[in-house]
Write a protein that holds these residues in place. Structure first.
Motif, PDB file in Angstrom:
ATOM      1  N   LEU A 198       0.818  -1.211   0.000  1.00 53.38           N
ATOM      2  CA  LEU A 198       0.000   0.000   0.000  1.00 53.38           C
ATOM      3  C   LEU A 198       0.853   1.264   0.000  1.00 53.38           C
ATOM      4  N   ASP A 199       0.331   2.311  -0.650  1.00 52.65           N
ATOM      5  CA  ASP A 199       0.915   3.647  -0.519  1.00 52.65           C
ATOM      6  C   ASP A 199       0.343   4.282   0.746  1.00 52.65           C
ATOM      7  N   PRO A 200       1.038   5.313   1.263  1.00 52.31           N
ATOM      8  CA  PRO A 200       0.540   5.933   2.508  1.00 52.31           C
ATOM      9  C   PRO A 200      -0.918   6.390   2.405  1.00 52.31           C
ATOM     10  N   SER A 201      -1.313   6.847   1.198  1.00 59.80           N
ATOM     11  CA  SER A 201      -2.681   7.359   1.054  1.00 59.80           C
ATOM     12  C   SER A 201      -3.726   6.252   1.210  1.00 59.80           C
ATOM     13  N   GLU A 202      -3.294   4.996   1.131  1.00 58.53           N
ATOM     14  CA  GLU A 202      -4.264   3.892   1.232  1.00 58.53           C
ATOM     15  C   GLU A 202      -4.426   3.370   2.663  1.00 58.53           C
ATOM     16  N   ILE A 203      -3.562   3.858   3.559  1.00 56.37           N
ATOM     17  CA  ILE A 203      -3.552   3.332   4.935  1.00 56.37           C
ATOM     18  C   ILE A 203      -4.883   3.573   5.643  1.00 56.37           C
ATOM     19  N   ASN A 204      -5.439   4.796   5.484  1.00 56.99           N
ATOM     20  CA  ASN A 204      -6.679   5.099   6.196  1.00 56.99           C
ATOM     21  C   ASN A 204      -7.881   4.331   5.665  1.00 56.99           C
ATOM     22  N   GLY A 205      -7.743   3.776   4.475  1.00 56.80           N
ATOM     23  CA  GLY A 205      -8.802   2.901   3.976  1.00 56.80           C
ATOM     24  C   GLY A 205      -8.873   1.619   4.796  1.00 56.80           C
ATOM     25  N   ILE A 206      -7.784   1.261   5.434  1.00 54.20           N
ATOM     26  CA  ILE A 206      -7.740   0.033   6.238  1.00 54.20           C
ATOM     27  C   ILE A 206      -7.995   0.359   7.715  1.00 54.20           C
ATOM     28  N   VAL A 207      -7.285   1.330   8.251  1.00 51.27           N
ATOM     29  CA  VAL A 207      -7.485   1.750   9.647  1.00 51.27           C
ATOM     30  C   VAL A 207      -7.641   3.283   9.685  1.00 51.27           C
ATOM     31  N   PRO A 208      -8.895   3.752   9.721  1.00 56.08           N
ATOM     32  CA  PRO A 208      -9.146   5.194   9.611  1.00 56.08           C
ATOM     33  C   PRO A 208      -8.501   6.043  10.716  1.00 56.08           C
ATOM     34  N   ILE A 209      -8.325   5.504  11.904  1.00 55.28           N
ATOM     35  CA  ILE A 209      -7.843   6.345  13.006  1.00 55.28           C
ATOM     36  C   ILE A 209      -6.335   6.584  12.974  1.00 55.28           C
ATOM     37  N   LEU A 210      -5.604   5.940  12.057  1.00 53.19           N
ATOM     38  CA  LEU A 210      -4.144   6.123  12.021  1.00 53.19           C
ATOM     39  C   LEU A 210      -3.777   7.469  11.402  1.00 53.19           C
ATOM     40  N   ASP A 211      -2.711   8.089  11.888  1.00 51.65           N
ATOM     41  CA  ASP A 211      -2.205   9.337  11.348  1.00 51.65           C
ATOM     42  C   ASP A 211      -0.955   9.011  10.512  1.00 51.65           C
ATOM     43  N   ALA A 212      -1.147   8.889   9.179  1.00 50.50           N
ATOM     44  CA  ALA A 212      -0.052   8.435   8.308  1.00 50.50           C
ATOM     45  C   ALA A 212       1.155   9.361   8.429  1.00 50.50           C
ATOM     46  N   GLU A 213       0.900  10.652   8.563  1.00 49.83           N
ATOM     47  CA  GLU A 213       1.996  11.606   8.663  1.00 49.83           C
ATOM     48  C   GLU A 213       2.712  11.484  10.002  1.00 49.83           C
ATOM     49  N   GLY A 214       1.936  11.415  11.056  1.00 51.48           N
ATOM     50  CA  GLY A 214       2.515  11.272  12.401  1.00 51.48           C
ATOM     51  C   GLY A 214       3.378  10.013  12.516  1.00 51.48           C
ATOM     52  N   MET A 215       2.970   8.967  11.831  1.00 55.17           N
ATOM     53  CA  MET A 215       3.737   7.718  11.879  1.00 55.17           C
ATOM     54  C   MET A 215       4.984   7.804  11.018  1.00 55.17           C
ATOM     55  N   GLY A 216       5.001   8.790  10.087  1.00 56.70           N
ATOM     56  CA  GLY A 216       6.108   8.870   9.142  1.00 56.70           C
ATOM     57  C   GLY A 216       6.066   7.707   8.164  1.00 56.70           C
ATOM     58  N   ALA A 217       4.853   7.347   7.736  1.00 52.32           N
ATOM     59  CA  ALA A 217       4.703   6.170   6.869  1.00 52.32           C
ATOM     60  C   ALA A 217       5.093   6.483   5.432  1.00 52.32           C
ATOM     61  N   THR A 218       5.870   5.596   4.831  1.00 51.55           N
ATOM     62  CA  THR A 218       6.187   5.715   3.410  1.00 51.55           C
ATOM     63  C   THR A 218       5.470   4.634   2.607  1.00 51.55           C
ATOM     64  N   CYS A 219       5.003   3.604   3.321  1.00 48.79           N
ATOM     65  CA  CYS A 219       4.342   2.487   2.642  1.00 48.79           C
ATOM     66  C   CYS A 219       3.760   1.574   3.715  1.00 48.79           C
ATOM     67  N   ALA A 220       3.069   0.537   3.270  1.00 49.49           N
ATOM     68  CA  ALA A 220       2.545  -0.458   4.216  1.00 49.49           C
ATOM     69  C   ALA A 220       2.271  -1.735   3.449  1.00 49.49           C
ATOM     70  N   THR A 221       2.126  -2.821   4.195  1.00 45.73           N
ATOM     71  CA  THR A 221       1.612  -4.032   3.558  1.00 45.73           C
ATOM     72  C   THR A 221       0.426  -4.505   4.382  1.00 45.73           C
ATOM     73  N   TRP A 222      -0.453  -5.245   3.720  1.00 43.13           N
ATOM     74  CA  TRP A 222      -1.738  -5.589   4.342  1.00 43.13           C
ATOM     75  C   TRP A 222      -2.152  -6.997   3.963  1.00 43.13           C
ATOM     76  N   CYS A 223      -2.402  -7.799   4.982  1.00 48.38           N
ATOM     77  CA  CYS A 223      -2.895  -9.149   4.749  1.00 48.38           C
ATOM     78  C   CYS A 223      -4.140  -9.358   5.596  1.00 48.38           C
ATOM     79  N   PRO A 224      -5.317  -9.422   4.955  1.00 50.39           N
ATOM     80  CA  PRO A 224      -6.577  -9.476   5.708  1.00 50.39           C
ATOM     81  C   PRO A 224      -6.827 -10.789   6.442  1.00 50.39           C
ATOM     82  N   THR A 225      -6.102 -11.865   6.119  1.00 48.87           N
ATOM     83  CA  THR A 225      -6.381 -13.129   6.817  1.00 48.87           C
ATOM     84  C   THR A 225      -5.479 -13.351   8.026  1.00 48.87           C
ATOM     85  N   ASP A 226      -4.553 -12.403   8.299  1.00 50.29           N
ATOM     86  CA  ASP A 226      -3.826 -12.467   9.569  1.00 50.29           C
ATOM     87  C   ASP A 226      -4.803 -12.144  10.700  1.00 50.29           C
ATOM     88  N   GLY A 227      -4.383 -12.297  11.948  1.00 45.27           N
ATOM     89  CA  GLY A 227      -5.305 -11.969  13.033  1.00 45.27           C
ATOM     90  C   GLY A 227      -4.775 -12.355  14.388  1.00 45.27           C
TER      91      GLY A 227
END
Ligand SMILES: Cc1cc2nc3c(=O)[nH]c(=O)nc-3n(C[C@H](O)[C@H](O)[C@H](O)COP(=O)(O)OP(=O)(O)OC[C@H]3O[C@@H](n4cnc5c(N)ncnc54)[C@H](O)[C@@H]3O)c2cc1C
Ligand code: FES
Lengths: 107, 385
Positions: B121-150
Motif C-alpha cells: 500500500l501507498d501511505p494514502s491507502e492506509i486510512n482505507g484500512i485503519v481510519p484512526i491512524l495518522d499516516a503523517e505522524g507515523m512517518g509512513a512511506t508504505c505499508a503491507t496488508w494481509c486481511p487473513t492475519d489476526g
C-alpha cells in the motif's frame, strides 16, 4: 447463594465488568480450573475495568466453598500496575526519555 | 494425583506448544502422553502474549509455516470442540523509509508466490484500512496488508488443546516441576520431578524460556536467553479497528481485542537478556508517546494494566526444533523468539509426525536444529516487539 451477587433474572453475576455468573464460575471449577489464576484466564474474571476489586472476593468465596481450601491456599491474583487508570496523553507528556521513576515499587 | 511410572512421551511445559503437541499425538492414536507443568497451563509466555497471528514474513520458510498454521487455526475451534477466539482482522505493517519500501515489495512478491493474499500500500491507502491512524505522524512511506492475519485467545487455544488431548487419553499434571533428566548412554530414560519420577521413551523440551535449563539437565547446551517484554491493555472502547498494526522500525504493535481494549507493546533498544519482570514506567512512556503519534485520538485513552512476559530468544530469532543430535529421544520445541504462538499448529504437527513416523513430512526441521549455531546465521528480519 451469595447475598453479594446482584441478581439478573436467575443469573447471579459475580464479575460485573466481564459479565460472568456464579454458575459459570462453578462450572469452570468443576471442569478443573480450580485456582484463582486459572479462573481469571478461563473466564476473564478480574480483567475488567475495576481490575477485580469487586469480584475477586466473591470468586475466592466460591472457591473456598467448592474446594475446601482456605483463603491463604487460594491466594490472590498478581495486581498489575498502574494502580489507577492513567491516560496515554499524560504518560506521553515529556516524551519517552524523561528521566526518573524507571520502575514501580510494586510486585 | 499420583504420577504414572512411565509414559511413551513426557512433555515438559504446559504452554500452547506443549498442549498442542499432546493433542497432535493423541489425535493420531498415541495417547500415552504426559504433560508436566510446574504451575498451571498458560502460566508461561503463552498466557502473557499478544497472540497475534501473522503470515507476512521475510523468509520463505517462515511464511510457509505461518500460512500452514493459519489454515489449521481456521478449523481448530470445530476440531477441538471449544472456541479458540480466532479473529481474522488482518495485519497492517507500516514502513518508514525507501529501504522499507524496497524490502516490503520483495516480501509481498515472495508471499504472493506462496499463494498468500497480501498487498503493498501507498501511505494514502492506509486510512482505507485503519481510519484512526495518522499516516503523517507515523512517518509512513508504505505499508503491507494481509486481511487473513489476526489473533486468537491464547488461554482458550491452550485450554482447548489440553481438554481435547485429555479426552483422547493424555494426562496433564499441574504444579509438577521437572528437576532432572536421566540420559545415560546418549538416550533419555527418565524424567525426575518434585512429585516422583517417570520413565520415558521421548522427552519433549517445551519449557519456553526455561528450556536452556531443562536441556542442561540432560547435558545439552542450547543458546536460549530470556528477554523481558512488556505489554499493556487499556480500558475498553467501542469497536474502532480490527487489524493488528505493527512497525519493525518503531518496534510497536497494537490491536483492539474482541473485548474492546487496546493491547500492545513496544521493543526497547536497550533490552538485555535478564529475568527482570518488574513492570516499568519507561515502557509505558515509550509506548504512550509512540502510540499517540500513530493515533492522536488515543491521548484520552486510559491504561488499565501492564505486565511482562519473556521471549525465549535464539541468536537468529528462529526456534530450535526436532530430536537432539546428542541425546536420542530428547525433542527440542523451544527458542520461539516472540512468535511461538502463531506457528504452534504447524510446529506441533511436525513434531508429532517425527515421533510417530520417524520423520516430519510437513516441515524441514533439519534447518532448525541447534547445529546451525555452529555456522553462519540467516536472521529473520521481520521480528517485532
Ligand atoms: C509480551 C509478549 C507478546 C507476544 N506476542 C506474540 C504474538 O503476538 N504472536 C506470537 O505468535 N507469539 C507472541 N509471543 C510469543 C509467544 O507467547 C510464545 O512464543 C509462545 O507462547 C511459546 O509457547 P510455549 O508453549 O513454547 O512456551 P510457554 O508458554 O512459555 O510454556 C512453557 C511452560 O513450561 C513450564 N515450565 C518451565 N520450566 C518447567 C519445569 N522445570 N517443570 C515443569 N514445567 C516447566 C512453564 O511454567 C510454562 O508454562 C509473545 C510473547 C510475549 C512475552
Ligand atoms: S467485577 Fe470483575 S473485573 Fe470488575
Amino acid at each position: 447463594m451469595s447475598r453479594e451477587g446482584c441478581g439478573d433474572g436467575d443469573r447471579v453475576i459475580i464479575c460485573r465488568c466481564e459479565d460472568v455468573s456464579r454458575d459459570e464460575v462453578i462450572e469452570a471449577i468443576e471442569q478443573g480450573y480450580d485456582t484463582i489464576e486459572e479462573l481469571k484466564r478461563y473466564l476473564r474474571i478480574g480483567m475488567g475495568t475495576c481490575q477485580g476489586r469487586t469480584c475477586q472476593r466473591l470468586v475466592t468465596q466460591i472457591l473456598r466453598e467448592k474446594t475446601g481450601r482456605n483463603i491463604e491456599e487460594i491466594g490472590t491474583t498478581v495486581t498489575r500496575p498502574p494502580a489507577n487508570a492513567v491516560s496515554l496523553g499524560a504518560l506521553a507528556a515529556g516524551g519517552p526519555t524523561e528521566e526518573g521513576g524507571d520502575e514501580y515499587a510494586t510486585p | 494425583m499420583q504420577l504414572p511410572e512411565k509414559a511413551e512421551v513426557v512433555i515438559i511445559g504446559g504452554g500452547v506448544n506443549g498442549a498442542g503437541l499432546a493433542y497432535s499425538l493423541a489425535n493420531r492414536g498415541l495417547s500415552d502422553v504426559v504433560i508436566l507443568e510446574k504451575n498451571y497451563l498458560t502460566c508461561g509466555a503463552t498466557g502473557r502474549c499478544g497472540a497475534g497471528i501473522r503470515q507476512q514474513w521475510s523468509t520463505e520458510a517462515n511464511t510457509r509455516m505461518a500460512i500452514e498454521s493459519v489454515k489449521m487455526f481456521e478449523g481448530l475451534s470445530e476440531e477441538l470442540g471449544h472456541d479458540i477466539g480466532l479473529r481474522q482482522g488482518g495485519y497492517l505493517i507500516i514502513g518508514h523509509s525507501d529501504a522499507d519500501a524496497a524490502q516490503f515489495k520483495k516480501n509481498v512478491a515472495m508471499q504472493k508466490s506462496l499463494g498468500l493474499g497480501v498487498s503493498y500500500l501507498d501511505p494514502s491507502e492506509i486510512n482505507g484500512i485503519v481510519p484512526i491512524l495518522d499516516a503523517e505522524g507515523m512517518g509512513a512511506t508504505c505499508a503491507t496488508w494481509c486481511p487473513t492475519d489476526g489473533h486468537a485467545d491464547p488461554f482458550h487455544t491452550t485450554f482447548a488443546y489440553a481438554k481435547a488431548a485429555e479426552r483422547l487419553g493424555a494426562r496433564i499434571y499441574r504444579r509438577t516441576t521437572v528437576t532432572g533428566i536421566d540420559a545415560p548412554d546418549g538416550a533419555v530414560s527418565k524424567v525426575r520431578t518434585d512429585r516422583g519420577d517417570i520413565k520415558a521413551r521421548w522427552v519433549v523440551n517445551a519449557a519456553g524460556c526455561n528450556s536452556a535449563e531443562i536441556a542442561a539437565m540432560a547435558g545439552i547446551d542450547i543458546p536460549i536467553k530470556p528477554y523481558p517484554k512488556e505489554i499493556f491493555a487499556t480500558e475498553r472502547l467501542k469497536p474502532l479497528f480490527k487489524p493488528m498494526v505493527i512497525s519493525f522500525h518503531d518496534g510497536i504493535y497494537f490491536s483492539q481485542q474482541e473485548h474492546g481494549q487496546v493491547v500492545g507493546g513496544i521493543s526497547d533498544p536497550e533490552a538485555k537478556p535478564q529475568w527482570r519482570a518488574m513492570p516499568s514506567l519507561r515502557f509505558l512512556k515509550r509506548m504512550a508517546s509512540t502510540l499517540t503519534r500513530y493515533v492522536p485520538d488515543f491521548r484520552h485513552l486510559k491504561v488499565l494494566r501492564q505486565w511482562t512476559g519473556f521471549y525465549d530468544v535464539t541468536p537468529d530469532a528462529q526456534p530450535i526444533l526436532g530430536e537432539d543430535e546428542d541425546v536420542s529421544g530428547f525433542m527440542q520445541c523451544n527458542g520461539f523468539s516472540g512468535h511461538g504462538f502463531m506457528i504452534s499448529p504447524s510446529v506441533t504437527k511436525a513434531l508429532s509426525e517425527y515421533i510417530l513416523d520417524g520423520r516430519a513430512s510437513t516441515l524441514d526441521m533439519k534447518a532448525l536444529s541447534k547445529k546451525r549455531f555452529v555456522g553462519e546465521l540467516d536472521r529473520e528480519a521481520s521480528v517485532v516487539g
